[in-house]
Each structure stands twice: as C-alpha cells, then as structure tokens.
Design a protein around this motif. Structure first.
Motif, mmCIF file in Angstrom:
data_model
loop_
_atom_site.group_PDB
_atom_site.id
_atom_site.type_symbol
_atom_site.label_atom_id
_atom_site.label_comp_id
_atom_site.label_asym_id
_atom_site.label_seq_id
_atom_site.Cartn_x
_atom_site.Cartn_y
_atom_site.Cartn_z
ATOM 1 N N ALA A 256 -18.280 -2.383 6.636
ATOM 2 C CA ALA A 256 -18.257 -2.657 8.077
ATOM 3 C C ALA A 256 -17.229 -3.742 8.400
ATOM 4 C CB ALA A 256 -19.644 -3.077 8.550
ATOM 5 N N ALA A 257 -17.142 -4.750 7.540
ATOM 6 C CA ALA A 257 -16.158 -5.810 7.762
ATOM 7 C C ALA A 257 -14.734 -5.288 7.599
ATOM 8 C CB ALA A 257 -16.415 -6.959 6.790
ATOM 9 N N LEU A 258 -14.525 -4.372 6.657
ATOM 10 C CA LEU A 258 -13.209 -3.762 6.512
ATOM 11 C C LEU A 258 -12.839 -2.951 7.750
ATOM 12 C CD1 LEU A 258 -13.494 -2.649 2.781
ATOM 13 C CD2 LEU A 258 -11.817 -4.272 3.692
ATOM 14 N N LEU A 259 -13.800 -2.249 8.324
ATOM 15 C CA LEU A 259 -13.558 -1.529 9.574
ATOM 16 C C LEU A 259 -13.142 -2.501 10.678
ATOM 17 C CD1 LEU A 259 -16.535 0.995 9.503
ATOM 18 C CD2 LEU A 259 -14.127 1.637 9.675
ATOM 19 N N ASP A 260 -13.850 -3.611 10.779
ATOM 20 C CA ASP A 260 -13.525 -4.605 11.816
ATOM 21 C C ASP A 260 -12.126 -5.173 11.615
ATOM 22 O OD1 ASP A 260 -15.988 -4.326 13.037
ATOM 23 O OD2 ASP A 260 -16.895 -6.005 11.937
ATOM 24 N N ARG A 261 -11.787 -5.449 10.378
ATOM 25 C CA ARG A 261 -10.528 -6.125 10.087
ATOM 26 C C ARG A 261 -9.329 -5.178 10.141
ATOM 27 N NH1 ARG A 261 -8.958 -10.527 6.880
ATOM 28 N NH2 ARG A 261 -6.947 -11.172 7.731
ATOM 29 N N LEU A 262 -9.500 -3.968 9.649
ATOM 30 C CA LEU A 262 -8.363 -3.078 9.458
ATOM 31 C C LEU A 262 -8.223 -2.008 10.525
ATOM 32 C CD1 LEU A 262 -8.591 -2.631 5.581
ATOM 33 C CD2 LEU A 262 -7.220 -4.269 6.889
ATOM 34 N N ASN A 263 -9.284 -1.767 11.283
ATOM 35 C CA ASN A 263 -9.182 -0.786 12.373
ATOM 36 C C ASN A 263 -10.005 -1.237 13.573
ATOM 37 O OD1 ASN A 263 -8.331 1.553 13.668
ATOM 38 N ND2 ASN A 263 -9.933 2.835 12.772
ATOM 39 N N PRO A 264 -9.708 -2.433 14.093
ATOM 40 C CA PRO A 264 -10.522 -2.957 15.198
ATOM 41 C C PRO A 264 -10.439 -2.103 16.454
ATOM 42 C CG PRO A 264 -8.542 -4.280 14.892
ATOM 43 C CD PRO A 264 -8.621 -3.356 13.722
ATOM 44 N N GLU A 265 -9.343 -1.364 16.636
ATOM 45 C CA GLU A 265 -9.209 -0.510 17.814
ATOM 46 C C GLU A 265 -9.823 0.866 17.611
ATOM 47 O OE1 GLU A 265 -5.052 -0.445 18.634
ATOM 48 O OE2 GLU A 265 -4.997 -2.544 19.302
ATOM 49 N N GLU A 266 -10.395 1.097 16.426
ATOM 50 C CA GLU A 266 -11.052 2.365 16.103
ATOM 51 C C GLU A 266 -10.110 3.551 16.304
ATOM 52 O OE1 GLU A 266 -14.657 2.475 18.362
ATOM 53 O OE2 GLU A 266 -15.372 0.553 17.563
ATOM 54 N N ARG A 267 -8.882 3.376 15.866
ATOM 55 C CA ARG A 267 -7.857 4.403 16.064
ATOM 56 C C ARG A 267 -7.942 5.455 14.972
ATOM 57 N NH1 ARG A 267 -1.399 3.269 17.133
ATOM 58 N NH2 ARG A 267 -0.826 5.443 17.519
ATOM 59 N N PRO A 268 -8.129 6.738 15.306
ATOM 60 C CA PRO A 268 -8.175 7.790 14.282
ATOM 61 C C PRO A 268 -6.866 7.842 13.500
ATOM 62 C CG PRO A 268 -8.987 8.613 16.389
ATOM 63 C CD PRO A 268 -8.382 7.264 16.662
ATOM 64 N N GLY A 269 -6.983 7.981 12.175
ATOM 65 C CA GLY A 269 -5.811 8.075 11.321
ATOM 66 C C GLY A 269 -5.322 6.758 10.777
ATOM 67 N N ARG A 270 -5.781 5.657 11.305
ATOM 68 C CA ARG A 270 -5.322 4.333 10.857
ATOM 69 C C ARG A 270 -5.902 3.973 9.482
ATOM 70 N NH1 ARG A 270 -2.600 -0.355 9.583
ATOM 71 N NH2 ARG A 270 -3.992 -2.155 9.682
ATOM 72 N N LEU A 271 -7.193 4.206 9.263
ATOM 73 C CA LEU A 271 -7.875 3.730 8.068
ATOM 74 C C LEU A 271 -8.535 4.891 7.330
ATOM 75 C CD1 LEU A 271 -8.947 1.431 6.266
ATOM 76 C CD2 LEU A 271 -10.845 1.174 7.881
ATOM 77 N N THR A 272 -8.284 4.952 6.027
ATOM 78 C CA THR A 272 -8.896 5.959 5.161
ATOM 79 C C THR A 272 -9.679 5.256 4.062
ATOM 80 O OG1 THR A 272 -7.132 7.579 5.533
ATOM 81 C CG2 THR A 272 -8.444 7.843 3.541
ATOM 82 N N PHE A 273 -10.929 5.631 3.885
ATOM 83 C CA PHE A 273 -11.711 5.152 2.752
ATOM 84 C C PHE A 273 -11.619 6.190 1.638
ATOM 85 C CE2 PHE A 273 -14.345 2.600 5.913
ATOM 86 C CZ PHE A 273 -13.766 1.397 5.541
ATOM 87 N N VAL A 274 -11.217 5.727 0.466
ATOM 88 C CA VAL A 274 -11.053 6.587 -0.704
ATOM 89 C C VAL A 274 -12.220 6.309 -1.647
ATOM 90 C CG1 VAL A 274 -9.484 7.323 -2.531
ATOM 91 C CG2 VAL A 274 -8.556 6.392 -0.390
ATOM 92 N N VAL A 275 -13.168 7.217 -1.705
ATOM 93 C CA VAL A 275 -14.428 7.001 -2.423
ATOM 94 C C VAL A 275 -14.244 7.333 -3.901
ATOM 95 C CG1 VAL A 275 -16.848 7.646 -2.563
ATOM 96 C CG2 VAL A 275 -15.720 7.552 -0.333
ATOM 97 N N ARG A 276 -14.568 6.356 -4.767
ATOM 98 C CA ARG A 276 -14.405 6.538 -6.214
ATOM 99 C C ARG A 276 -15.615 5.942 -6.936
ATOM 100 N NH1 ARG A 276 -11.560 2.194 -9.526
ATOM 101 N NH2 ARG A 276 -13.642 2.417 -10.293
ATOM 102 N N MET A 277 -16.747 6.629 -6.824
ATOM 103 C CA MET A 277 -18.007 6.070 -7.299
ATOM 104 C C MET A 277 -18.471 6.633 -8.632
ATOM 105 S SD MET A 277 -20.128 5.724 -3.731
ATOM 106 C CE MET A 277 -19.568 4.603 -2.447
ATOM 107 N N GLY A 278 -17.917 7.756 -9.069
ATOM 108 C CA GLY A 278 -18.369 8.387 -10.299
ATOM 109 C C GLY A 278 -19.402 9.458 -10.011
ATOM 110 N N ALA A 279 -19.381 10.513 -10.821
ATOM 111 C CA ALA A 279 -20.259 11.660 -10.576
ATOM 112 C C ALA A 279 -21.732 11.300 -10.646
ATOM 113 C CB ALA A 279 -19.936 12.768 -11.592
ATOM 114 N N GLU A 280 -22.087 10.333 -11.497
ATOM 115 C CA GLU A 280 -23.490 9.970 -11.669
ATOM 116 C C GLU A 280 -24.002 9.107 -10.524
ATOM 117 O OE1 GLU A 280 -26.356 7.621 -14.896
ATOM 118 O OE2 GLU A 280 -24.326 8.269 -15.473
#
Length: 411
Positions: A256-280
C-alpha cells in the motif's frame, strides 16, 4: 567533474564498492550525463499507455530475456535471436487468445544483478568478490576480474545503444526509441540497480519532469524495494512505467505504501507489481495480500515472475528451476487474480534463445549427480525456447478459460 555520485542517498542496498576509484567514477558519470538518451521520453510514455490496457484486462505483457546480460550479448545476431524469441512467444499467445501482447525485452541493458552475498567461494576454497553483472565486474573467476571498474558503465551504455540500434534497424541509438521497424514493437527493460548510472542518464521529459533514458521500463528488485531507500526514491522521481518485485514476505502495508509513493495519481500503466513468491507459497500469500489491499489492488498492473521464487539446486550443485514449479506458480497466480476480479496481466520470464538445459522438467531430475550439459548462463538458470513456449501456452489456456465467479470484483 560530475557530482552525480554525491546526489545518491546513503541508504542504498546492493551497490558496488567502487573504492578506490571514486575519481574515475565521477569522470565516467560526467561523461554519461552528456551522452544522448538511449530511449526517448515519448516511447517510454507510449509503453505506459500500452500498459494501461493491460491494467484494464484488454492486453497482456510478455517480458522475457536474459538473467544477467553479457556485453557480448549485444552483438547483432544475439540481439536478433533474443528479440525473435520474444516475438515468437508473443505471437503464440496472441494466436491462442486473440489478446494483444505488449512485448518487453529483458535485454539491451540488463547488465547488473543483485546478489545474496558479496562473496563467492570457488570449489577449491578460493573466496572472491561476487559477480555483479558486466556493468560492474567480470564473470571471470579471478581477483582482478572481480574488482568493480567504473569504466564498465560506459561500455554498458555503448552495448545498450548497439542493441537498441539493432532492434530499430538503425545505426543511431538515439533513434532507436522512435524508428522501431525491424522487430517492432520491442520495448526494453532492466532492473534499476546501479543508482549512479541511472541518475546520470535521467533526462527532461515533455511534461517538465524527468525520465530514465536508459530503458523504456525499469523495475526495482525484491532486495531493493525498501520504502526509505534510494531505489524507491529514484522510481518515484521518473515518469517511466516502473515495476516492483514482490516476494512472499511482501506485507499489505508495504505494498500500500508503494502504491502511495509510486502511483499517487492512480494512473493506469504507471506501476506494475511483479509477483515472485514461489509455487509453494503463492497460493496462500498472494490471495491474502490481494484481500488486504481490497479495491486498491486495481491501481497497479499485476504480472507473474514464476522463476525467482523457484530456484533449486541439483545434486551436482548447479542452480536450476523445475519447469513443473514454474507452471504451478503461473497457474496459482492466474487463480488468485481471477478470484479477486483482477486481470492476470502477464509473464516475466528469464529465457535463452538457445537450447540450453539450465532448467529441468521434473523434480526427480534434481537428484542426478551428472551436471546439466548446456549450462551457459552467467548467473541464474533460464528457460530454453521449448520450455518458455510451454509456459506461454499454459498462460494462454488460463487466459482463454472462463473466469470463476467472484464476490471480490474491483472495478
């Protein structure tokens, strides 16, 4: 003399120790600040606009390429081979889903890597500084080769420019962002790891801000996404579309803090989260994260990196990934996103255009004492073209499959 180095905050993880070459580093950074941009602000903005369609579920991202790119990979034939693989995989996905694919190469600049330890112990017991990517030192296992060398930053720029020129069908890297003809459309990306290099290559954009001219898309790794550190500060200061890797320990408060800091205007296409958690871990961690974020999760694009959470070791002590794990994480990602009413936005893969055998197919193959025969990576294991196509075909099948009913729809 450049003062770029002095602008970098002290709280910065995974940075090389350039000592005793600080004066030489300043000279190199001064030269980089005067060089032409590698990509234009207009094409970085164009990618951001394309990623907005991904955020809405009407396009898909395929980001693929090298783990740690070698300078020699910027040779024309290697650039063409990697781009041809990227486009071939994207064409497969499009043909199966009829969904347009945004094509982002993990090349033309992926010359630096974060490492879990600053040291490497060789089989004979010799301890050396770890290889941090060709922009910093050499993969050659000698004391001299592993010393950080600031002059390598200039070569990183030159190699990225040559690769971009090949992608554009142009001899002038300054036009590479605009002339995308030969293998168009090919955007390029890398991890924004070396802060001095990235700051030296920021340039003014048309809106009166700054953009990173080193690539169209930059991402922050799992090891450098601390909210009070310099990598997040850099990402917040540029107008490029940016990504952030999220591992299994990513907390809802941090995201949530990353959203606030990196996309405060909530602009589509600005911020991508790349999920790398492992299959388990993903089947439990990602749904919990999305539930905690609620409607705010829709303010970013979400894609899966099924590689980095699934690193294993063979009996021959080689790092590898099990294709079954990679496929399982992709399936878990699609299930979690669909269950929360969010579009599964894409794939982030480490791939080779050659028939390497760095990733095994099944877990049972880990127990063989025989080294994997075509193990050519400079760092982490990559999928070969056949394996990468299996992953893409699974993603296409899951995309085409009707979404399960959900009570958590985010408009």
């Amino acid at each position: 003399m450049s003062t770029t180095r002095l602008l970098i905050p002290t709280r910065a993880a995974q940075q090389p120790d350039w000592a005793p070459h600080w004066g030489e580093l300043d000279t190199v950074l001064g030269e980089l600040t005067e060089r032409p941009p590698l990509v234009t602000a207009g094409t970085a903005a164009a990618l951001r606009d394309e990623l907005a369609f991904v955020a809405r579920g009407t396009a898909f991202v395929l980001q693929a390429g090298e783990c740690a790119e070698l300078f020699e990979d910027s040779a024309p034939d290697r650039v063409r081979a990697k781009a041809t693989l990227l486009h071939g995989l994207a064409d497969v996905f499009e043909s199966l889903t009829k969904l347009p694919v945004v094509r982002i190469g993990r090349f033309a600049g992926q010359f630096a890597k974060p490492r879990s330890s600053p040291w490497e112990t060789l089989p004979d017991g010799t301890v050396l500084p770890v290889y941090r990517g060709d922009a910093v030192n050499s993969v050659e296992a000698t004391e001299v080769a592993r010393r950080p060398d600031p002059r390598r930053l200039l070569r990183a720029y030159d190699c990225a420019g040559s690769a971009l020129a090949e992608l554009a069908g142009s001899d002038d890297p300054r036009g590479a962002g605009d002339v995308r003809a030969a293998l168009a459309p090919t955007y390029v990306s890398h991890e924004a790891l070396l802060l001095e290099y990235e700051h030296a290559l920021t340039r003014p954009d048309a809106a009166g801000g700054r953009y990173a001219s080193s690539a169209h898309f930059l991402w922050i790794g799992e090891r450098t996404r601390q909210l009070d550190h310099a990598h997040v500060e850099l990402a917040a200061s540029i107008s490029n579309p940016i990504g952030v890797k999220l591992g299994p320990d990513a907390s809802p408060a941090d995201v949530a803090a990353l959203l606030d800091r990196l996309n405060p205007e909530e602009r589509p296409g600005r911020l991508t989260f790349v999920v790398r958690m492992g299959a388990e871990k993903l089947p439990k961690r990602l749904p919990a994260l999305l539930s905690a974020l609620g409607p705010r999760a829709a303010h970013a694009t979400w894609i899966t990196d099924p590689m980095h959470g699934n690193t294993r070791q063979t009996a021959a002590r080689q790092k590898t990934r099990v294709l079954d794990d990679v496929l399982a994480e992709v399936e878990g990602f699609f299930a979690a996103m669909s269950a929360h009413g969010l579009p599964p936005g894409g794939l982030h893969l480490e791939t080779a255009p050659d028939d390497v055998t760095e990733c095994v197919t099944h877990e049972g193959q880990l127990h063989s004492p025989i080294p994997l025969p075509r193990y050519e990576t400079a760092c982490d294991p990559r999928l070969n073209p056949e394996q990468a196509e299996q992953v893409v075909r699974l993603a296409a099948e899951l995309t085409a499959r009707p979404a399960a009913p959900s009570h958590t729809r985010h408009e």
